[in-house]
Design an enzyme around this catalytic site. Structure first.
Site, PDB file in Angstrom:
ATOM      1  N   GLN A 127      -9.009 -63.328 -56.136  1.00 16.96           N
ATOM      2  CA  GLN A 127      -7.949 -63.055 -57.054  1.00 16.96           C
ATOM      3  C   GLN A 127      -7.112 -61.990 -56.600  1.00 16.96           C
ATOM      4  O   GLN A 127      -5.920 -61.928 -56.957  1.00 16.96           O
ATOM      5  CB  GLN A 127      -8.398 -62.926 -58.604  1.00 16.96           C
ATOM      6  CG  GLN A 127      -9.265 -61.609 -58.677  1.00 16.96           C
ATOM      7  CD  GLN A 127      -9.638 -61.426 -59.933  1.00 16.96           C
ATOM      8  OE1 GLN A 127     -10.558 -62.180 -60.384  1.00 16.96           O
ATOM      9  NE2 GLN A 127      -9.259 -60.444 -61.013  1.00 16.96           N
ATOM     10  N   CYS A 133      -8.339 -63.436 -63.366  1.00 14.11           N
ATOM     11  CA  CYS A 133      -9.739 -64.010 -63.282  1.00 14.11           C
ATOM     12  C   CYS A 133      -9.751 -65.032 -64.342  1.00 14.11           C
ATOM     13  O   CYS A 133     -10.430 -65.964 -63.991  1.00 14.11           O
ATOM     14  CB  CYS A 133     -10.766 -62.903 -63.772  1.00 14.11           C
ATOM     15  SG  CYS A 133     -10.337 -62.092 -65.329  1.00 14.11           S
ATOM     16  N   HIS A 284     -13.802 -59.901 -68.019  1.00  9.51           N
ATOM     17  CA  HIS A 284     -13.618 -60.579 -66.812  1.00  9.51           C
ATOM     18  C   HIS A 284     -14.048 -61.964 -66.978  1.00  9.51           C
ATOM     19  O   HIS A 284     -15.103 -62.342 -67.832  1.00  9.51           O
ATOM     20  CB  HIS A 284     -14.571 -59.804 -65.876  1.00  9.51           C
ATOM     21  CG  HIS A 284     -14.426 -60.446 -64.500  1.00  9.51           C
ATOM     22  ND1 HIS A 284     -13.133 -60.520 -63.818  1.00  9.51           N
ATOM     23  CD2 HIS A 284     -15.230 -60.704 -63.633  1.00  9.51           C
ATOM     24  CE1 HIS A 284     -13.217 -60.960 -62.484  1.00  9.51           C
ATOM     25  NE2 HIS A 284     -14.661 -61.236 -62.250  1.00  9.51           N
ATOM     26  N   ASN A 305     -18.023 -65.483 -58.797  1.00 10.51           N
ATOM     27  CA  ASN A 305     -17.031 -64.509 -59.055  1.00 10.51           C
ATOM     28  C   ASN A 305     -15.589 -65.051 -58.153  1.00 10.51           C
ATOM     29  O   ASN A 305     -15.631 -65.883 -57.680  1.00 10.51           O
ATOM     30  CB  ASN A 305     -17.388 -63.160 -58.800  1.00 10.51           C
ATOM     31  CG  ASN A 305     -16.788 -62.177 -59.594  1.00 10.51           C
ATOM     32  OD1 ASN A 305     -15.675 -62.417 -60.298  1.00 10.51           O
ATOM     33  ND2 ASN A 305     -17.692 -60.946 -59.829  1.00 10.51           N
TER      34      ASN A 305
END
Length: 343
Positions: A127, A133, A284, A305
Site C-alpha cells: 500500500q 489498508c 489497520h 498484510n
C-alpha cells in the site's frame, strides 16, 4: 459510526552489533536518503535504539522474532502518527451488516485452513505511504470470493477504491485518508470492479479512471457482505464463528497494529503487545487467510498484510489464536466481515 481504517503502511535481518555496517545496509536496502547531515545523524540514533530493542527481544526466545524493516529509522511515536492516521470513527460497519451476520452451526471445523495454498489469494501487495489498508483488505476478500465462485483468481484494482467512491458515501471512503471494508463491499455491489493490471496502484489519490479499465467483477456480481460481530467492536465474534467463516473463504478483519513489536515483526506466532489504543478501536485492515497450530507458538491466525514481502514473514503475520481475551489477539475478533458473491 463506522471505523475508518487509517493504515500502518514494509525486512532485513540484523547481522552484527556493528551499527554503522547495519546502517549502510539498511539505507541501501530501503533506498533511504536524508535532507541533511543533522537529519541523518538523528535517524541513525533512532536506528541504533531500534536495533537494540530488536536484539533484546530476540534474545528472550519468545514465540516470535523481530527484525529490521523500512520503519526502523522511525520512533514508534513517529511511526504511529505518520502511518496509523488521525480520525478513527467508532465501528466497522453499520447497525446491521448488509446481509446479516455469519453464523456457525456447531459442526466440526477443520484443524487448519490456508487459502494461500488453494489458489484463492493473490501475491502480497504494497500500500505504500497511503492509508488504504481498508481497500487492500476488501480487495483481497473479493479476490478470494470470486476465485471460489469461478475457479479463476484475478488481481483486482485497489486504486479504483482509492479514486472512485463518493466522499459523501456512508461509510465514507476517503482514499489515502482511510475507509472501511464494509464501505468497499458496498461500492463493489453498485459498480463493476477493475482488474489491477488495467488500473494499477499509485499509492495516492487521483481522478477516477474506471470507465477505461478491464472489468474483473461485473456490476451486480457482488451481492453484499456479512459481518461476524453481533455489534462491531462492542460484542465481538467468537473464535469458532471466525474459524467457520475463514474455513469458508478469506475474511477481512480489522486489527490493532501500532506497537513497537508489531512494527518490527519478522516471524513466528505473534503474541505480544499490539498497541495502546482505547478499547475496541482498531487501526489497520488486513486479510485473514487461514488458521492452524504451530508446534512452538501454538494456535494462530494467518494474516496477509499489505506492507510488501519485506515486512514480516514474506508479507504475512501469524498472530496468536485463543489468547483468553474476548476480543482476540490484536482485536482480531472485533470487526470481521466478508463479501457475498453470486455463484
Amino acid at each position: 459510526m463506522m471505523l475508518r481504517l487509517l493504515c500502518v503502511c514494509a525486512l532485513v535481518t540484523i547481522a552484527t552489533a556493528n551499527f554503522s555496517d547495519d546502517w549502510g545496509t539498511f539505507k541501501q536496502t530501503f533506498g533511504k536518503t536524508y535532507d541533511s547531515e543533522a537529519e541523518e545523524a538523528y535517524r541513525f540514533r533512532v536506528f541504533e535504539k531500534n536495533v537494540i530493542v530488536i536484539e533484546a527481544w530476540n534474545a528472550k526466545g519468545s514465540s516470535f522474532t523481530l527484525g529490521l524493516n523500512q520503519f526502523s529509522d522511525l520512533t514508534n511515536e513517529e511511526w504511529t502518527s505518520q502511518y496509523t492516521g488521525l480520525q478513527k470513527p467508532t465501528a466497522l460497519y453499520g447497525d446491521v451488516p448488509d446481509l446479516g451476520n455469519h453464523t456457525w452451526d456447531g459442526g466440526d471445523l477443520p484443524d487448519s485452513v490456508d487459502w494461500t495454498t488453494k489458489g484463492a489469494v493473490t501475491p502480497v501487495k504494497d500500500q505504500g505511504h497511503c492509508g488504504s489498508c481498508w481497500a487492500f483488505s476488501a480487495v483481497g476478500a473479493l479476490e478470494g470470493a470470486m476465485q471460489l465462485a469461478t475457479g479463476n483468481l484475478t488481481s483486482l484494482a485497489e486504486q479504483q477504491f482509492v479514486d472512485c467512491p463518493s466522499k459523501l458515501a456512508f461509510p465514507p471512503l476517503l482514499g489515502c485518508n482511510g475507509g472501511a471494508m464494509s464501505g468497499a463491499f458496498g461500492f463493489a455491489k453498485k459498480h463493476a470492479i477493475c482488474t489491477e493490471q488495467s488500473y494499477p496502484y499509485q499509492a495516492k489519490g487521483s481522478s477516477c479512471k474506471s470507465s477505461m479499465c478491464t472489468v474483473g467483477i461485473t456490476k451486480g456480481r457482488v451481492l453484499g457482505y456479512k459481518g461476524l460481530s453481533p455489534i462491531a467492536r462492542i460484542v465481538p465474534a467468537t473464535e469458532k464463528v471466525l474459524m467457520s467463516a475463514v474455513a469458508q473463504q478469506p475474511v477481512s478483519v480489522g486489527i490493532e497494529a501500532a506497537s513497537t513489536p508489531f512494527q518490527h515483526y519478522k516471524s513466528g506466532v505473534f503474541s505480544g503487545d499490539c498497541g495502546s489504543m482505547p478499547l475496541g478501536l482498531i487501526d489497520h485492515g488486513v486479510l485473514l487467510v487461514g488458521y492452524g497450530t504451530d508446534p512452538d507458538g501454538g494456535d494462530y491466525w494467518k494474516i496477509k498484510n499489505s506492507w510488501n514481502t519485506t515486512w514480516g514473514d514474506l508479507g504475512y503475520v501469524r498472530i496468536k489464536r485463543g489468547n483468553g481475551s474476548k476480543y482476540g489477539q490484536c482485536h482480531v475478533l472485533s470487526s470481521a466481515s466478508y463479501p457475498v458473491v453470486s455463484k
